[in-house]
Design a protein around this motif. Sequence first.
Motif, mmCIF file in Angstrom:
data_model
loop_
_atom_site.group_PDB
_atom_site.id
_atom_site.type_symbol
_atom_site.label_atom_id
_atom_site.label_comp_id
_atom_site.label_asym_id
_atom_site.label_seq_id
_atom_site.Cartn_x
_atom_site.Cartn_y
_atom_site.Cartn_z
ATOM 1 N N TYR A 1 -4.266 4.648 -10.045
ATOM 2 C CA TYR A 1 -5.058 5.350 -9.027
ATOM 3 C C TYR A 1 -6.354 4.640 -8.617
ATOM 4 N N PHE A 2 -6.667 3.530 -9.254
ATOM 5 C CA PHE A 2 -7.926 2.862 -8.901
ATOM 6 C C PHE A 2 -7.785 1.354 -8.681
ATOM 7 N N ARG A 3 -6.972 0.715 -9.506
ATOM 8 C CA ARG A 3 -6.942 -0.745 -9.486
ATOM 9 C C ARG A 3 -6.317 -1.292 -8.209
ATOM 10 N N GLY A 4 -7.039 -2.135 -7.490
ATOM 11 C CA GLY A 4 -6.517 -2.821 -6.305
ATOM 12 C C GLY A 4 -5.889 -1.865 -5.293
ATOM 13 N N ILE B 1 -7.677 14.619 -13.422
ATOM 14 C CA ILE B 1 -8.357 13.320 -13.450
ATOM 15 C C ILE B 1 -9.365 13.256 -14.595
ATOM 16 N N VAL B 2 -10.045 14.364 -14.852
ATOM 17 C CA VAL B 2 -11.016 14.391 -15.955
ATOM 18 C C VAL B 2 -10.314 14.166 -17.291
ATOM 19 N N LEU B 3 -9.215 14.892 -17.534
ATOM 20 C CA LEU B 3 -8.498 14.709 -18.808
ATOM 21 C C LEU B 3 -7.936 13.294 -18.940
ATOM 22 N N LEU B 4 -7.366 12.772 -17.845
ATOM 23 C CA LEU B 4 -6.837 11.410 -17.884
ATOM 24 C C LEU B 4 -7.940 10.406 -18.157
ATOM 25 N N SER B 5 -9.095 10.606 -17.518
ATOM 26 C CA SER B 5 -10.176 9.636 -17.675
ATOM 27 C C SER B 5 -10.699 9.611 -19.112
ATOM 28 N N ILE B 6 -10.558 10.739 -19.815
ATOM 29 C CA ILE B 6 -11.003 10.783 -21.210
ATOM 30 C C ILE B 6 -9.920 10.251 -22.154
ATOM 31 N N PHE B 7 -8.676 10.722 -21.945
ATOM 32 C CA PHE B 7 -7.639 10.451 -22.948
ATOM 33 C C PHE B 7 -6.652 9.338 -22.583
ATOM 34 N N SER B 8 -6.558 9.005 -21.282
ATOM 35 C CA SER B 8 -5.669 7.900 -20.923
ATOM 36 C C SER B 8 -6.219 7.129 -19.731
ATOM 37 N N PRO B 9 -7.435 6.574 -19.902
ATOM 38 C CA PRO B 9 -8.088 5.896 -18.775
ATOM 39 C C PRO B 9 -7.271 4.724 -18.221
ATOM 40 N N SER B 10 -6.487 4.064 -19.064
ATOM 41 C CA SER B 10 -5.732 2.905 -18.570
ATOM 42 C C SER B 10 -4.659 3.343 -17.579
ATOM 43 N N PHE B 11 -4.001 4.491 -17.840
ATOM 44 C CA PHE B 11 -3.013 5.017 -16.887
ATOM 45 C C PHE B 11 -3.703 5.358 -15.562
ATOM 46 N N LEU B 12 -4.821 6.073 -15.669
ATOM 47 C CA LEU B 12 -5.545 6.495 -14.466
ATOM 48 C C LEU B 12 -5.984 5.286 -13.643
ATOM 49 N N TYR B 13 -6.553 4.306 -14.328
ATOM 50 C CA TYR B 13 -7.067 3.134 -13.637
ATOM 51 C C TYR B 13 -5.944 2.332 -12.983
ATOM 52 N N SER B 14 -4.881 2.085 -13.724
ATOM 53 C CA SER B 14 -3.837 1.196 -13.194
ATOM 54 C C SER B 14 -3.017 1.840 -12.079
ATOM 55 N N TRP C 1 0.834 -1.205 0.000
ATOM 56 C CA TRP C 1 0.000 0.000 0.000
ATOM 57 C C TRP C 1 0.870 1.256 0.000
ATOM 58 N N LEU C 2 1.919 1.218 0.798
ATOM 59 C CA LEU C 2 2.821 2.358 0.902
ATOM 60 C C LEU C 2 3.472 2.634 -0.455
ATOM 61 N N LEU C 3 3.905 1.560 -1.105
ATOM 62 C CA LEU C 3 4.531 1.712 -2.427
ATOM 63 C C LEU C 3 3.538 2.298 -3.435
ATOM 64 N N ALA C 4 2.298 1.812 -3.373
ATOM 65 C CA ALA C 4 1.263 2.318 -4.285
ATOM 66 C C ALA C 4 0.993 3.802 -4.014
ATOM 67 N N ALA C 5 1.025 4.182 -2.730
ATOM 68 C CA ALA C 5 0.798 5.576 -2.337
ATOM 69 C C ALA C 5 1.926 6.461 -2.875
ATOM 70 N N LEU C 6 3.158 6.018 -2.663
ATOM 71 C CA LEU C 6 4.323 6.789 -3.121
ATOM 72 C C LEU C 6 4.330 6.907 -4.641
ATOM 73 N N GLU C 7 3.996 5.812 -5.294
ATOM 74 C CA GLU C 7 3.955 5.801 -6.759
ATOM 75 C C GLU C 7 2.908 6.794 -7.271
ATOM 76 N N GLY C 8 1.746 6.803 -6.625
ATOM 77 C CA GLY C 8 0.684 7.724 -7.025
ATOM 78 C C GLY C 8 1.115 9.172 -6.888
ATOM 79 N N PHE C 9 1.809 9.467 -5.807
ATOM 80 C CA PHE C 9 2.286 10.836 -5.572
ATOM 81 C C PHE C 9 3.356 11.204 -6.598
ATOM 82 N N TRP C 10 4.307 10.313 -6.775
ATOM 83 C CA TRP C 10 5.424 10.524 -7.707
ATOM 84 C C TRP C 10 4.918 10.801 -9.125
#
Length: 185
Positions: free
Chosen positions: A148-151, A133-146, A3-12
């Motif tokens: 910031y959302f997945r697992g 988040i809006v622009l990512l969700s339209i133009f690069s949903p896979s990046f956003l999902y993997s 979880w910590l790694l996922a948090a740091l990755e999201g921030f980075w």
Amino acid sequence: MEWLLAALEGFWLFLPAYVANPAAVLTGHGTPVDFGIKIGGRRVFGDGKTWYGLFGGTISGMFIGLLQLLISLVVPGIPSHGAGIQALFVIFLLSFGALFGDLLGSFMKRRMGIERGNKAPLLDQYDFVIGTIVLLSIFSPSFLYSHYFRGVHIAGLVTIIVVTPPLHRAVNILGYKLGEKEVPW
Ligand code: CTP
Ligand code: MG
């Protein structure tokens, strides 16, 4: 740990968006994005949103993203925005998305009758996050999902939500003290 790694990755990975706004403060001046045009007696965006800020902020965010991309190529284990052109596109979305959200925030403030520079709690802190988040969700949903959302990666999103208000506050106080910002929010 995961979880910590996922948090740091999201921030980075969100750094280009975090950099774009303060960079717009430093580079912004001159012609406003709305060219002074009003709707219903109020400015579309106001004098606080300029073309120089929009370009300067986007370019600065992309510069940081490129730097991160280079680091990820050299240092093993550092997460990256992707590969090749796709990564550049994601970095652009993060940088421009932040300023797009900032514009949208000002648009909403003007519609609510809040003058340029006056406070709009939550909107001032989160407008750039929402725009990104809006622009990512339209133009690069896979990046956003993997990232910031997945697992466990939901920890990335939670980190952004938790860290943004204090970070926003700290950067704005700094900008104010350095004389770059007219108000400390
Ligand atoms: N800025 C800019 N262009 C942008 C964004 C910001 O020139 N696209 C500069 C402006 O000088 C602005 C400062 O950064 O005054 C601070 O940005 P911000 O707090 O977002 O704007 P405010 O002036 O507070 O205006 P608003 O009420 O619309 O948020
Ligand atoms: Mg403001």
